[in-house]
Scaffold this motif. Structure first.
Motif, PDB file in Angstrom:
ATOM      1  N   GLU A 321     -47.372 -43.670  43.687  1.00  0.00           N
ATOM      2  CA  GLU A 321     -47.783 -45.203  43.356  1.00  0.00           C
ATOM      3  C   GLU A 321     -47.668 -46.051  44.259  1.00  0.00           C
ATOM      4  N   LYS A 322     -48.651 -46.907  44.120  1.00  0.00           N
ATOM      5  CA  LYS A 322     -48.642 -48.175  45.074  1.00  0.00           C
ATOM      6  C   LYS A 322     -48.768 -49.365  44.543  1.00  0.00           C
ATOM      7  N   ASP A 323     -48.466 -50.426  45.493  1.00  0.00           N
ATOM      8  CA  ASP A 323     -48.606 -51.840  44.867  1.00  0.00           C
ATOM      9  C   ASP A 323     -49.806 -52.261  45.288  1.00  0.00           C
ATOM     10  N   MET A 324     -49.955 -53.624  44.661  1.00  0.00           N
ATOM     11  CA  MET A 324     -51.241 -54.173  44.718  1.00  0.00           C
ATOM     12  C   MET A 324     -52.079 -54.207  46.118  1.00  0.00           C
ATOM     13  N   GLN A 325     -51.173 -54.325  47.144  1.00  0.00           N
ATOM     14  CA  GLN A 325     -51.561 -54.253  48.640  1.00  0.00           C
ATOM     15  C   GLN A 325     -51.775 -52.740  49.103  1.00  0.00           C
ATOM     16  N   GLY A 326     -51.527 -51.730  48.107  1.00  0.00           N
ATOM     17  CA  GLY A 326     -51.735 -50.163  48.576  1.00  0.00           C
ATOM     18  C   GLY A 326     -50.571 -49.854  49.092  1.00  0.00           C
ATOM     19  N   LYS A 327     -49.388 -50.398  49.519  1.00  0.00           N
ATOM     20  CA  LYS A 327     -48.465 -49.843  49.944  1.00  0.00           C
ATOM     21  C   LYS A 327     -47.423 -48.915  49.072  1.00  0.00           C
ATOM     22  N   PRO A 328     -47.042 -47.885  49.472  1.00  0.00           N
ATOM     23  CA  PRO A 328     -46.409 -46.959  48.634  1.00  0.00           C
ATOM     24  C   PRO A 328     -45.087 -47.514  48.084  1.00  0.00           C
ATOM     25  N   LEU A 329     -44.875 -47.169  46.710  1.00  0.00           N
ATOM     26  CA  LEU A 329     -43.467 -47.648  46.211  1.00  0.00           C
ATOM     27  C   LEU A 329     -42.633 -46.337  45.910  1.00  0.00           C
ATOM     28  N   THR A 330     -41.367 -46.788  46.086  1.00  0.00           N
ATOM     29  CA  THR A 330     -40.231 -45.656  45.875  1.00  0.00           C
ATOM     30  C   THR A 330     -39.122 -46.044  45.026  1.00  0.00           C
ATOM     31  N   GLY A 331     -38.479 -45.295  44.579  1.00  0.00           N
ATOM     32  CA  GLY A 331     -37.130 -45.734  43.782  1.00  0.00           C
ATOM     33  C   GLY A 331     -37.583 -45.653  42.514  1.00  0.00           C
ATOM     34  N   ASP A 332     -36.617 -46.483  41.667  1.00  0.00           N
ATOM     35  CA  ASP A 332     -36.902 -46.271  39.998  1.00  0.00           C
ATOM     36  C   ASP A 332     -37.433 -47.737  39.613  1.00  0.00           C
ATOM     37  N   LYS A 333     -37.972 -47.744  38.411  1.00  0.00           N
ATOM     38  CA  LYS A 333     -38.702 -48.915  38.083  1.00  0.00           C
ATOM     39  C   LYS A 333     -38.265 -49.272  36.650  1.00  0.00           C
ATOM     40  N   PHE A 334     -38.398 -50.467  36.112  1.00  0.00           N
ATOM     41  CA  PHE A 334     -38.295 -50.682  34.566  1.00  0.00           C
ATOM     42  C   PHE A 334     -39.536 -50.706  33.682  1.00  0.00           C
ATOM     43  N   VAL A 335     -39.680 -49.994  32.857  1.00  0.00           N
ATOM     44  CA  VAL A 335     -40.741 -50.150  31.818  1.00  0.00           C
ATOM     45  C   VAL A 335     -40.458 -50.190  30.226  1.00  0.00           C
ATOM     46  N   VAL A 336     -41.188 -50.730  29.690  1.00  0.00           N
ATOM     47  CA  VAL A 336     -40.988 -51.113  28.201  1.00  0.00           C
ATOM     48  C   VAL A 336     -41.517 -50.020  27.055  1.00  0.00           C
ATOM     49  N   THR A 337     -41.000 -50.068  26.184  1.00  0.00           N
ATOM     50  CA  THR A 337     -41.352 -49.046  25.021  1.00  0.00           C
ATOM     51  C   THR A 337     -41.393 -49.756  23.653  1.00  0.00           C
ATOM     52  N   GLN A 338     -42.494 -50.005  23.214  1.00  0.00           N
ATOM     53  CA  GLN A 338     -42.673 -50.637  21.844  1.00  0.00           C
ATOM     54  C   GLN A 338     -41.762 -49.818  20.710  1.00  0.00           C
ATOM     55  N   ARG A 339     -40.964 -50.120  20.077  1.00  0.00           N
ATOM     56  CA  ARG A 339     -40.216 -49.573  19.057  1.00  0.00           C
ATOM     57  C   ARG A 339     -40.330 -50.353  17.639  1.00  0.00           C
ATOM     58  N   PHE A 340     -40.260 -49.600  16.551  1.00  0.00           N
ATOM     59  CA  PHE A 340     -40.455 -50.412  15.315  1.00  0.00           C
ATOM     60  C   PHE A 340     -39.005 -50.131  14.729  1.00  0.00           C
ATOM     61  N   VAL A 341     -38.447 -51.524  14.129  1.00  0.00           N
ATOM     62  CA  VAL A 341     -37.137 -51.346  13.577  1.00  0.00           C
ATOM     63  C   VAL A 341     -37.148 -51.948  12.388  1.00  0.00           C
ATOM     64  N   LYS A 342     -36.013 -52.029  11.648  1.00  0.00           N
ATOM     65  CA  LYS A 342     -35.916 -52.611  10.337  1.00  0.00           C
ATOM     66  C   LYS A 342     -34.698 -53.938  10.554  1.00  0.00           C
ATOM     67  N   THR A 343     -35.162 -54.817  10.066  1.00  0.00           N
ATOM     68  CA  THR A 343     -34.337 -56.002  10.481  1.00  0.00           C
ATOM     69  C   THR A 343     -33.643 -56.350   9.179  1.00  0.00           C
ATOM     70  N   GLY A 344     -32.541 -57.141   9.034  1.00  0.00           N
ATOM     71  CA  GLY A 344     -31.585 -57.537   8.014  1.00  0.00           C
ATOM     72  C   GLY A 344     -31.595 -59.114   7.949  1.00  0.00           C
ATOM     73  N   ALA A 345     -30.297 -59.460   7.848  1.00  0.00           N
ATOM     74  CA  ALA A 345     -29.737 -60.819   7.674  1.00  0.00           C
ATOM     75  C   ALA A 345     -30.079 -61.685   8.851  1.00  0.00           C
ATOM     76  N   THR A 346     -30.131 -62.874   9.031  1.00  0.00           N
ATOM     77  CA  THR A 346     -30.043 -63.621  10.057  1.00  0.00           C
ATOM     78  C   THR A 346     -28.971 -64.693  10.054  1.00  0.00           C
ATOM     79  N   ARG A 347     -28.472 -64.895  11.354  1.00  0.00           N
ATOM     80  CA  ARG A 347     -27.504 -65.685  11.498  1.00  0.00           C
ATOM     81  C   ARG A 347     -27.749 -66.736  12.679  1.00  0.00           C
ATOM     82  N   GLY A 348     -27.880 -68.013  12.630  1.00  0.00           N
ATOM     83  CA  GLY A 348     -28.343 -68.952  13.420  1.00  0.00           C
ATOM     84  C   GLY A 348     -29.586 -68.092  14.185  1.00  0.00           C
ATOM     85  N   ASP A 349     -29.750 -67.914  15.538  1.00  0.00           N
ATOM     86  CA  ASP A 349     -30.752 -67.311  16.323  1.00  0.00           C
ATOM     87  C   ASP A 349     -30.548 -65.828  16.550  1.00  0.00           C
ATOM     88  N   LEU A 350     -29.507 -65.370  15.673  1.00  0.00           N
ATOM     89  CA  LEU A 350     -29.284 -63.909  15.938  1.00  0.00           C
ATOM     90  C   LEU A 350     -29.958 -63.169  14.596  1.00  0.00           C
TER      91      LEU A 350
END
Length: 396
Positions: A321-350
């Protein structure tokens, strides 16, 4: 003279063939080169590293919420009506001030009763005479000077005359308009000398303390709402003030059109701060506290086909894996996964998540429109969306 037909040259078909072969070679080469470059371009963009998207996150947490609900309602007077008159007549006197409180039975308006009073006096005289005659005939009947039947007829005539007096007296009383209950008067709708027809409104009268609050709830709540449930009401006209009361009546029937049922609460209103017809936001607790997973509402993508969140996870980078400049990347990374959920009551912003999310999982709270499955993200929580159970907006 006869003409000898010209012979077709045997080299013509060969030239055409060579020309067609040349065209195929030229155009084939052009399309081959174009397709080759298009494939290389697509491979370049497909394999080009995507820049990480900056997002803010929130750790889902477990909270203990009691079952609560919200609704909108309308204030209704315990007693409220337009005071009217049963009999028509000309207004002789107005004995109230607009907007003032009155007690039950207080005289509001008197209509002209000159003719009715005269008729009443005549009927009273006739009734008195009939009573005297009935008494005399009763005495004669006891002395057996007249028949009992004649004496009874005199008693009936006296009772009829007295009934006519009472009917006339009731007619006179109808022309004195009184407050049917204690309350606050509105603006008068009649003037001195005005003819008022039977049933015409004279003035509005509203009883303001206590006051009813009517609101509707979906039929799913009909088993949870009971008489005695405490409610809280707030009105836009009085920011910061909360009025408390309790449910005193529940409509036993569900509206077939809306699938809602009506609830009526009673609230004390000693200062007459709220008025009938006013709008109110209603909140109430239904008991039954339970543990729920809560996240900010900004973390949920609400869609017709289902609500979804983006869950952040840490994974190891793939080799090469490389970055935009072509430099190699190492270590861990954060990725996102879309997940469907069931929602219930609301309370303010929550908002409560009833299924699909566990406490401690990290969800994205901003930048959702820029995300896709397995997209790499960088976390920046310097600026966080509000996640308050009781938010308050600053008045600027």
């Amino acid at each position: 003279m006869s003409r000898t037909p010209a012979k077709r040259s045997p080299n013509v078909p060969l030239r055409w063939i060579l020309m067609l072969v040349g065209v195929v070679v030229v155009f084939g080469g052009v399309f081959f080169v174009k397709g080759f470059f298009a494939k290389q371009t697509n491979n370049f963009f497909d394999n080009m590293p995507q820049p990480a998207v900056a997002v803010s996150t929130y750790d889902a947490k477990s909270e203990r919420w009691s079952s609560s609900g919200e609704a909108v309602g309308t204030f209704v007077a315990v007693n409220g009506t337009d005071v009217t008159t049963e009999a028509g007549g000309v207004v002789r006197s107005i004995e109230f001030d607009a907007g003032q409180p009155v007690a039950a039975g207080a005289v509001l308006v008197r209509l002209n009763t000159a003719n009715e009073d005269a008729t009443l006096k005549a009927l009273q005289a006739s009734a008195q005479l009939a009573r005297v005659q009935a008494d005399r005939w009763q005495k004669l009947s006891r002395d057996q000077l007249v028949s009992k039947d004649d004496a009874q007829q005199k008693l009936t005539a006296a009772a009829t005359a007295q009934a006519q007096v009472e009917a006339q007296r009731a007619l006179v009383a109808q022309k004195t308009i009184r407050a049917p209950f204690s309350g606050v008067l509105g603006i008068r709708k009649v003037n001195l000398g005005q003819y008022v027809a039977p049933g015409a409104a004279v003035v509005s009268l509203q009883q303001l303390d206590p006051i009813y609050l009517d609101f509707s709830l979906p039929e799913q709540e009909i088993g949870k709402m009971v008489v005695g449930t405490r409610i809280r009401a707030s009105v836009d006209a009085l920011p910061g003030q909360v009025f408390e009361g309790e449910v005193t009546a529940i409509e036993p029937q569900v509206d077939a059109n809306t699938r809602n049922f009506k609830v009526q609460a009673t609230l004390p209103n000693p200062d007459r701060a709220v008025r009938p017809g006013g709008f109110a936001k209603v909140g109430f607790d239904l008991g039954g506290a339970r543990d729920v997973v809560v996240i900010p509402q900004t973390a949920v993508s609400f869609n017709p086909y289902g609500n979804a969140v983006f869950v952040v996870s840490k994974v190891k980078r793939k080799p090469g894996e490389k970055d935009m400049q072509g430099k190699p990347l190492t270590g861990d990374k954060f990725v996102v996964t879309q997940r469907f959920v069931k929602t219930g009551a609301t309370r303010g912003d929550l908002i409560a998540v009833t299924d699909g999310l566990k406490p401690g999982e990290q969800v994205v709270t901003s930048g959702l429109l820029k995300l896709r499955n397995d997209a790499e993200v960088t976390i920046n929580n310097d600026v966080q969306p509000s996640a308050d159970a009781r938010p308050s907006v600053e008045n600027r």
